[in-house]
Design an enzyme around this catalytic site. Sequence first.
Site, PDB file in Angstrom:
ATOM      1  N   ASP A   1       0.857  -1.177   0.000  1.00 55.40           N
ATOM      2  CA  ASP A   1       0.000   0.000   0.000  1.00 55.40           C
ATOM      3  C   ASP A   1       0.899   1.234   0.000  1.00 55.40           C
ATOM      4  O   ASP A   1       2.100   1.145   0.294  1.00 55.40           O
ATOM      5  CB  ASP A   1      -0.898  -0.038   1.246  1.00 55.40           C
ATOM      6  CG  ASP A   1      -1.717   1.217   1.414  1.00 55.40           C
ATOM      7  OD1 ASP A   1      -2.420   1.591   0.464  1.00 55.40           O
ATOM      8  OD2 ASP A   1      -1.632   1.832   2.491  1.00 55.40           O
TER       9      ASP A   1
ATOM     10  N   ASP B   1      -0.317   5.156   0.927  1.00 56.27           N
ATOM     11  CA  ASP B   1      -0.612   6.123   1.985  1.00 56.27           C
ATOM     12  C   ASP B   1      -0.684   5.439   3.345  1.00 56.27           C
ATOM     13  O   ASP B   1      -1.446   4.490   3.541  1.00 56.27           O
ATOM     14  CB  ASP B   1      -1.928   6.838   1.693  1.00 56.27           C
ATOM     15  CG  ASP B   1      -1.832   7.740   0.475  1.00 56.27           C
ATOM     16  OD1 ASP B   1      -0.985   8.639   0.480  1.00 56.27           O
ATOM     17  OD2 ASP B   1      -2.596   7.537  -0.488  1.00 56.27           O
TER      18      ASP B   1
ATOM     19  N   THR C   1      -2.469   0.573  -4.608  1.00 61.80           N
ATOM     20  CA  THR C   1      -2.957   1.761  -3.917  1.00 61.80           C
ATOM     21  C   THR C   1      -4.335   2.185  -4.393  1.00 61.80           C
ATOM     22  O   THR C   1      -4.693   1.960  -5.552  1.00 61.80           O
ATOM     23  CB  THR C   1      -1.966   2.932  -4.102  1.00 61.80           C
ATOM     24  OG1 THR C   1      -2.502   4.118  -3.514  1.00 61.80           O
ATOM     25  CG2 THR C   1      -1.690   3.201  -5.583  1.00 61.80           C
ATOM     26  N   SER C   2      -5.088   2.816  -3.509  1.00 60.18           N
ATOM     27  CA  SER C   2      -6.386   3.379  -3.876  1.00 60.18           C
ATOM     28  C   SER C   2      -6.248   4.719  -4.577  1.00 60.18           C
ATOM     29  O   SER C   2      -7.244   5.267  -5.060  1.00 60.18           O
ATOM     30  CB  SER C   2      -7.268   3.525  -2.621  1.00 60.18           C
ATOM     31  OG  SER C   2      -7.583   2.258  -2.086  1.00 60.18           O
TER      32      SER C   2
ATOM     33  N   LYS D   1     -10.696  -1.140  -2.191  1.00 61.36           N
ATOM     34  CA  LYS D   1     -10.498  -1.821  -0.916  1.00 61.36           C
ATOM     35  C   LYS D   1     -11.660  -1.425   0.002  1.00 61.36           C
ATOM     36  O   LYS D   1     -12.109  -0.281  -0.051  1.00 61.36           O
ATOM     37  CB  LYS D   1      -9.176  -1.396  -0.270  1.00 61.36           C
ATOM     38  CG  LYS D   1      -7.926  -1.706  -1.103  1.00 61.36           C
ATOM     39  CD  LYS D   1      -6.694  -1.053  -0.471  1.00 61.36           C
ATOM     40  CE  LYS D   1      -5.456  -1.219  -1.327  1.00 61.36           C
ATOM     41  NZ  LYS D   1      -4.273  -0.533  -0.760  1.00 61.36           N
TER      42      LYS D   1
ATOM     43  N   ASP E   1      -1.781  -0.279   6.176  1.00 61.95           N
ATOM     44  CA  ASP E   1      -1.993   0.461   7.421  1.00 61.95           C
ATOM     45  C   ASP E   1      -3.453   0.598   7.821  1.00 61.95           C
ATOM     46  O   ASP E   1      -3.752   0.835   8.984  1.00 61.95           O
ATOM     47  CB  ASP E   1      -1.409   1.873   7.295  1.00 61.95           C
ATOM     48  CG  ASP E   1      -2.280   2.757   6.419  1.00 61.95           C
ATOM     49  OD1 ASP E   1      -2.790   3.785   6.924  1.00 61.95           O
ATOM     50  OD2 ASP E   1      -2.481   2.419   5.243  1.00 61.95           O
TER      51      ASP E   1
END
Length: 227
Positions: free
Chosen positions: A22, A24, A117-118, A149, A174
Site C-alpha cells: 500500500d 498512503d 494503492t487506492s 479496498k 496500514d
Amino acid sequence: MSTSDQVPAVKAVGSCKAVLLDMDGTLVNSDAAVERIWHRWAVAHGLDPQEALKVVHGRQGYATMAVLLPERPMEENYADNREMLALETADTEGVVPVAGAPEFMASLAGLPHALVTSADEALAQARMTASGLPMPRVRVTAEDVGASKPDPEGFLKGAAELGFAPADCIVFEDSEAGIRAGLAAGMRVVGVGPRAAAHAPTVQVRDLTQVRVERAADGSLDVRVSD
C-alpha cells in the site's frame, strides 16, 4: 548487558515470493494532506469531520463518500471523487516518507514487489515523488480496478501481474480497508503504524524501520520484523 546494549529480537513473518505495498500510511505519510482536504469536504456536506476521517483511509474517495452519504447517487460521488483527486494531487505539503521507507524500498530493488494503492496514477506519482521514494515498476492504481479496498481485487491483480499465487504474497498495509482486502485475498498482512493495530493484521509493526526483506538461498523472500 544493559538494556541499551541488547540486540532487538527478530521474528520471522515467513517466506514469500513477492510483497505487495500500500502507499498512503504504509510507505508515505500523507495524513496532513488527506485530513486537510477531507475536513473541508466533510464540513461542506454537513458531516462531523472527525467522524468522517475515521473512514477515509485506504478507500477510494467515491467509496468513502458512499459510506458517509449512503443515500447520495453514486454519480455524484464519482464526480466529487474526480475533484478530490485533483486537489490531493496538487497538495503535497507535509507529505513525507514513513520512517524506514527509503531503506525498505532500497532493499526491494531487484526483488518482486508491486504498489497496490487506492490512489490514481497521478496522485501516486505525486506522493511517491514528494516523499523521495522510487515508484515500483509494477503497480495497481485506482484506474486498474472496478472495486475499492476492502475488496481484494487490487491485491489479486498485483499478485497476478507479478506472476505469483495470492498465498505466496505478503501485503504491507496500514488501514482497516486495506488489511481486510489483503486477508480476503488470502495473503498474510504486515500492519504498519498505529491505525493497523486494531484490525488484526498477521503481524504488527510501528513503522518500516522494524522490517527486513531479504532473498533466501532458495530464491524466496524472507520477511522479518524486529522489536
